[in-house]
Design an enzyme around this catalytic site. Structure first.
Site, PDB file in Angstrom:
ATOM      1  N   HIS A 130      -8.934   1.040  66.922  1.00  0.00           N
ATOM      2  CA  HIS A 130      -8.377   2.359  66.615  1.00  0.00           C
ATOM      3  C   HIS A 130      -7.985   3.137  67.877  1.00  0.00           C
ATOM      4  CE1 HIS A 130     -10.381   2.363  62.360  1.00  0.00           C
ATOM      5  NE2 HIS A 130      -9.293   1.632  62.421  1.00  0.00           N
ATOM      6  N   CYS A 175       3.086   6.677  75.877  1.00  0.00           N
ATOM      7  CA  CYS A 175       4.443   7.226  75.750  1.00  0.00           C
ATOM      8  C   CYS A 175       4.982   6.767  74.403  1.00  0.00           C
ATOM      9  CB  CYS A 175       5.337   6.710  76.885  1.00  0.00           C
ATOM     10  SG  CYS A 175       7.068   7.198  76.669  1.00  0.00           S
ATOM     11  N   CYS A 193       5.584  12.795  80.837  1.00  0.00           N
ATOM     12  CA  CYS A 193       5.172  11.394  80.740  1.00  0.00           C
ATOM     13  C   CYS A 193       5.350  10.716  82.102  1.00  0.00           C
ATOM     14  CB  CYS A 193       6.036  10.712  79.682  1.00  0.00           C
ATOM     15  SG  CYS A 193       5.767   8.950  79.637  1.00  0.00           S
TER      16      CYS A 193
END
Ligand code: NAD
Length: 254
Positions: free
Chosen positions: A129, A137, A156
């Site tokens: 998970h 990104c 980013c």
């Protein structure tokens, strides 16, 4: 303990193993996670609706995880110890008998996004998970370590754009990670142990059935019976910090 020597062990952990380390489980109180509605903070729709709220939520979780008060507990440590001793025994057996089956393996799958297994010494848990201490990104898919706060304005590192970064966490409706490796391990294991997981979140909730079909002995270790608890071949109930070390000790003793 059905058999003395297992060749291929799969352990699945859930939020329950980290509860005594001070990280609250998902379902501690109806549909809320750390006082937030799960769909607001753990779904792509929630992120699209209010990215600022979702970034703040994971910033708080990251701060909490990195705070001094959160540490692995004896359950995490005993699994790391098991991994070490299980592989040591294997190398010893293997050097004695070169014709031995090479399929002996240990796979730790965790639904947890915390890093407490790694801190306790487990070598490479499969974080199906995702991981709280990573961001991604959404355009390139590239993953970065993250210990600082993020916002929708954060740039980013790969594309330099704002708005592309998101927590590297699998939300409801998204595909969990490492599924090929996981099913490969489940299909060849002879021992499957589920620890501190409620059996509410699929596909993890169905892993015991796959392992069972492969002929594995199935064990549930939990505070209380999960939804599927009665379908496991063996069950032990109580706090993870007590039940896991006790079970691991017995397993290693054969
Ligand atoms: P869950 O919250 O649905 O269930 C928790 C389970 O842990 C229950 O079965 C409960 O009986 C058991 N439990 C509680 N305290 C325990 C203790 N002291 N010892 C042993 N067991 C105990 O958790 P889940 O099944 O893992 O699934 C929910 C999702 O929660 C996962 O997708 C995971 O990503 C997310 N989550 C992760 C964390 C974390 O990273 N630590 C925390 C909360 C939620």
């Amino acid at each position: 303990m059905a058999k003395k020597h297992y060749q291929s062990v799969v352990v699945l952990t859930g939020a329950g193993i980290s509860a005594e380390s001070g990280i609250r489980t998902f379902r501690a109180s109806d549909g809320l996670w750390e006082d937030h509605h799960i769909e607001d903070v753990a779904s792509p729709e929630g992120f699209a609706r209010d990215p600022d709220r979702v970034h703040r939520f994971y910033n708080q979780r990251r701060d909490q995880l990195l705070s001094q008060s959160i540490e692995p507990n004896p359950a995490h440590f005993s699994l790391a110890d098991f991994e070490l001793k299980f592989s040591e025994n294997f190398s010893r057996d293997f050097s004695r008998d070169l014709s031995r089956d090479l399929s002996k393996s240990y796979t730790l799958i965790t639904q947890n996004i915390d890093d407490l297994h790694e801190r306790a010494g487990s070598s490479s848990p499969l974080h199906m998970h995702g991981e709280l201490l990573k961001i991604r990104c959404s355009q390139s898919g590239r993953i970065f370590e993250c210990r600082d706060n993020t916002t929708p304005l954060s740039k980013c590192p790969c594309c330099g754009m704002s708005g592309n970064l998101r927590p590297h966490v699998v939300w409801f409706g998204e595909m969990p990670l490492y599924m090929n490796e996981i099913y490969q391990a489940l299909n060849s294991c002879d021992l499957f142990i589920a620890i501190g997981t409620s059996g509410n979140v699929y596909p993890a909730a169905g892993f015991f059935e796959t392992a069972k079909m492969a002929g594995a002995h199935t064990v549930e270790l939990n505070l209380e019976p999960s939804i599927n608890g009665s379908q496991f071949a063996e069950q032990h109930y109580g706090p993870a910090s007590e039940v896991i070390p006790h079970y691991v000790k017995a397993l290693l003793a054969g």
